[in-house]
Scaffold this active site. Structure first.
Site, short mmCIF file in Angstrom:
data_model
loop_
_atom_site.label_atom_id
_atom_site.label_comp_id
_atom_site.label_asym_id
_atom_site.label_seq_id
_atom_site.Cartn_x
_atom_site.Cartn_y
_atom_site.Cartn_z
N HIS A 275 51.23 -5.54 -10.50
CA HIS A 275 51.51 -6.10 -9.17
C HIS A 275 53.00 -6.27 -8.93
CE1 HIS A 275 51.03 -10.56 -10.64
NE2 HIS A 275 52.30 -10.31 -10.48
N ASP B 72 57.14 -14.41 -2.50
CA ASP B 72 55.80 -14.98 -2.41
C ASP B 72 55.78 -16.47 -2.72
OD1 ASP B 72 56.39 -14.80 -5.12
OD2 ASP B 72 55.01 -13.17 -5.50
N GLU C 52 48.31 -7.52 -5.46
CA GLU C 52 47.44 -7.20 -6.60
C GLU C 52 46.87 -5.78 -6.46
OE1 GLU C 52 47.59 -9.06 -9.03
OE2 GLU C 52 47.05 -11.14 -8.71
N ASN D 97 49.44 -6.35 -14.64
CA ASN D 97 48.48 -5.43 -13.99
C ASN D 97 49.15 -4.52 -12.97
OD1 ASN D 97 49.07 -7.18 -11.94
ND2 ASN D 97 46.98 -7.84 -11.53
#
Ligand code: GLP
Length: 245
Positions: A137, A67, A142, A135
């Site tokens: 990801h 990314d 996400e 979280n």
């Protein structure tokens, strides 16, 4: 899923490093999926040392990064292209033309997305390295990202921006969007290594390994991958049920 829990980070990273040495020497033209963030840094440091000690070469290696932030200049301290040059590429004999990272330049985003997807469609990642967000990801996929997602632009979660703000001068400076490999692209890798350390990853690690397979926790899809090894320190493993530790 194979789960390995280590008493110290040194033991953890040494074992991952030894595995990379073995894989790179067995398949010198390997295609690696690489990650950014704090988690892979000790591995990259060991690989640089290994290269300096002539234990490994990257001459024929191809890499794909997961990314990149959107709207960040490639020279920005926190751009992932700069990160990769500083933490690995600039210190080993890799051919930079074989190192692929999606561009997050605002003006060319759609072009960048299409190009990165084409590249991924034409290559198979042999070994994908992953960290995990607090979280859950993976890459910048996400919570809520569909499991069949391909390369896309995503709005970053507030939690992710807060986590990553430690690396910027302020929260305002943290980009709001990123371009990321999709979950399907990640799942296409032949083999996946996940590393997670520290207590702030314990909930995400629990969800990845023992939670339901649900888009609320993107990493949970890894339960369906045929070849995943998860390297944890005791803090990251602290919420797993006893038989997993
Ligand atoms: C980052 C990256 C992820 C990384 C995760 C955890 O923002 N996009 O690829 O795995 O968040 O980062 P860290 O290793 O710094 O905890």
């Amino acid at each position: 899923m194979t789960i390995k829990v280590f008493k110290t980070k040194e033991e953890l990273y040494s074992e991952v490093y030894e595995y990379y040495l073995k894989r790179l020497n067995k398949q010198p033209n390997i295609t690696l999926g690489l990650a950014t963030g704090s988690t892979p840094i000790p591995l990259y440091e060991k690989l640089i040392n290994g290269y300096n000690e002539k234990k490994v070469s990257f001459k024929e290696v191809t890499t794909f990064n997961l990314d990149e932030y959107v709207g960040i200049d490639s020279g920005h301290e926190q751009s992932y292209i700069r990160f990769m040059k500083e933490k690995l590429f600039g210190h080993v004999d890799i051919n930079i033309n074989n190192c692929f990272i999606p561009s997050g330049e605002n003006e060319k985003l759609e072009e960048s997305r299409i190009r990165y997807q084409e590249l991924l469609n034409n290559h198979t990642i042999d070994l994908q390295l992953l960290g995990i967000g607090s979280n859950g990801h993976i890459g910048f996929n996400e919570p809520g990202t569909p499991f069949d997602s391909k390369v896309h632009i995503i709005e970053l979660d507030e939690k992710t921006r807060i986590d990553n703000s430690r690396l910027f001068n302020s929260l305002d400076e943290v980009p709001t969007h990123a371009i990321t490999m999709g979950i399907k692209d990640i799942m296409n890798a032949k083999e996946i290594i996940v590393i997670a350390t520290g207590e702030n990853k314990a909930d995400a690690v629990f969800g990845m390994i023992e939670g339901p397979i649900d888009t609320d926790l993107p990493a949970s899809i890894l339960q369906k991958h045929p070849n995943v090894v998860i390297y944890l320190d005791e803090d990251a493993a602290s919420k797993l049920s006893k038989e997993r530790k």
